[in-house]
Write a protein that holds these residues in place. Structure first.
Motif, short mmCIF file in Angstrom:
data_model
loop_
_atom_site.label_atom_id
_atom_site.label_comp_id
_atom_site.label_asym_id
_atom_site.label_seq_id
_atom_site.Cartn_x
_atom_site.Cartn_y
_atom_site.Cartn_z
N GLU A 131 -22.30 19.43 38.46
CA GLU A 131 -21.71 20.71 38.87
C GLU A 131 -21.55 21.63 37.67
N ALA A 132 -21.10 21.09 36.54
CA ALA A 132 -20.93 21.89 35.32
C ALA A 132 -22.28 22.41 34.83
N ILE A 133 -23.28 21.55 34.83
CA ILE A 133 -24.62 21.94 34.37
C ILE A 133 -25.19 23.03 35.28
N GLU A 134 -25.05 22.85 36.59
CA GLU A 134 -25.58 23.83 37.55
C GLU A 134 -24.87 25.17 37.39
N TYR A 153 -26.53 13.16 27.72
CA TYR A 153 -25.21 12.92 27.13
C TYR A 153 -24.11 13.25 28.13
N LEU A 154 -24.26 14.39 28.81
CA LEU A 154 -23.22 14.84 29.75
C LEU A 154 -23.13 13.96 30.97
N THR A 155 -24.27 13.56 31.53
CA THR A 155 -24.23 12.75 32.75
C THR A 155 -23.82 11.31 32.45
N THR A 156 -24.08 10.84 31.24
CA THR A 156 -23.66 9.50 30.83
C THR A 156 -22.17 9.50 30.46
N GLY A 157 -21.73 10.60 29.88
CA GLY A 157 -20.37 10.71 29.35
C GLY A 157 -20.46 10.64 27.83
N LEU A 158 -19.77 11.55 27.17
CA LEU A 158 -19.88 11.62 25.71
C LEU A 158 -19.34 10.40 24.99
N ASP A 159 -18.31 9.76 25.54
CA ASP A 159 -17.81 8.53 24.90
C ASP A 159 -18.89 7.45 24.88
N ILE A 160 -19.54 7.26 26.00
CA ILE A 160 -20.59 6.24 26.09
C ILE A 160 -21.79 6.67 25.25
#
Length: 171
Positions: A131-134, A153-160
């Motif tokens: 949603e953020a990317i769109e 990076y965003l869909t995986t999560g930055l921590d991971i």
């Protein structure tokens, strides 16, 4: 200084110096393309309360009364420390927005590095990554966040993503 922007893509430049992604949250660059196709400089004065720069050019502002936070990162694979910088900057942006401050996040053209920080800010505010990317692509440009690695990076999560980027490939 090492190369910080990918030059290997045939992507049209943004049509405006900056675009409002969410109320008080703006995304932009140091350069944009006018209606005639000419490259223009985007110089920030005092239009914003806070400017986050992921790329800098002398003479592009902001004015002295504007809070200016610099966290240069490349438009390329990020180290764990650079991913942590993105997280820190996203928290800074969210804090500014929560305080009612208008904030510009900018990089070279306002597509990838600024998109990464703005998207993480939106995720921190409760948006799903897709949603953020769109939203960014709709409000800034369909070419925003065209760096596939940044989208991952965003869909995986930055921590991971930070943890995974610390792993060394097998010898």
């Amino acid at each position: 200084m090492e190369k910080s922007r990918q030059q290997d893509r045939d992507i049209p430049g943004p049509q405006s110096p900056w675009s409002e992604i969410a109320p008080g949250l703006w995304m932009g660059g140091h350069y944009w393309t006018d209606a005639s196709g000419a490259l223009q400089q985007a110089v920030v004065g005092s239009e914003f309360d806070v400017v986050i720069s992921l790329f800098t050019v002398d003479g592009h502002g902001p004015s002295y009364e504007t809070e200016h936070v610099i966290g240069e990162i490349p438009d390329a694979p990020l180290t764990p420390a650079q991913i942590r910088t993105v997280q820190r900057l996203a928290r800074t942006v969210k804090h500014a927005m929560d305080g009612g401050l208008t904030t510009l996040v900018r990089c070279h053209s306002g597509y990838n590095r600024s998109g990464l920080v703005v998207a993480q800010t939106l995720i921190d505010a409760g948006h799903a990554p897709g949603e953020a990317i769109e939203l960014i692509r709709r409000r800034r440009s369909p070419w925003a966040l065209n760096n596939d690695l940044f989208e991952a990076y965003l869909t995986t999560g930055l921590d991971i993503a930070a943890l995974l980027s610390e792993l060394e490939p097998p010898a």
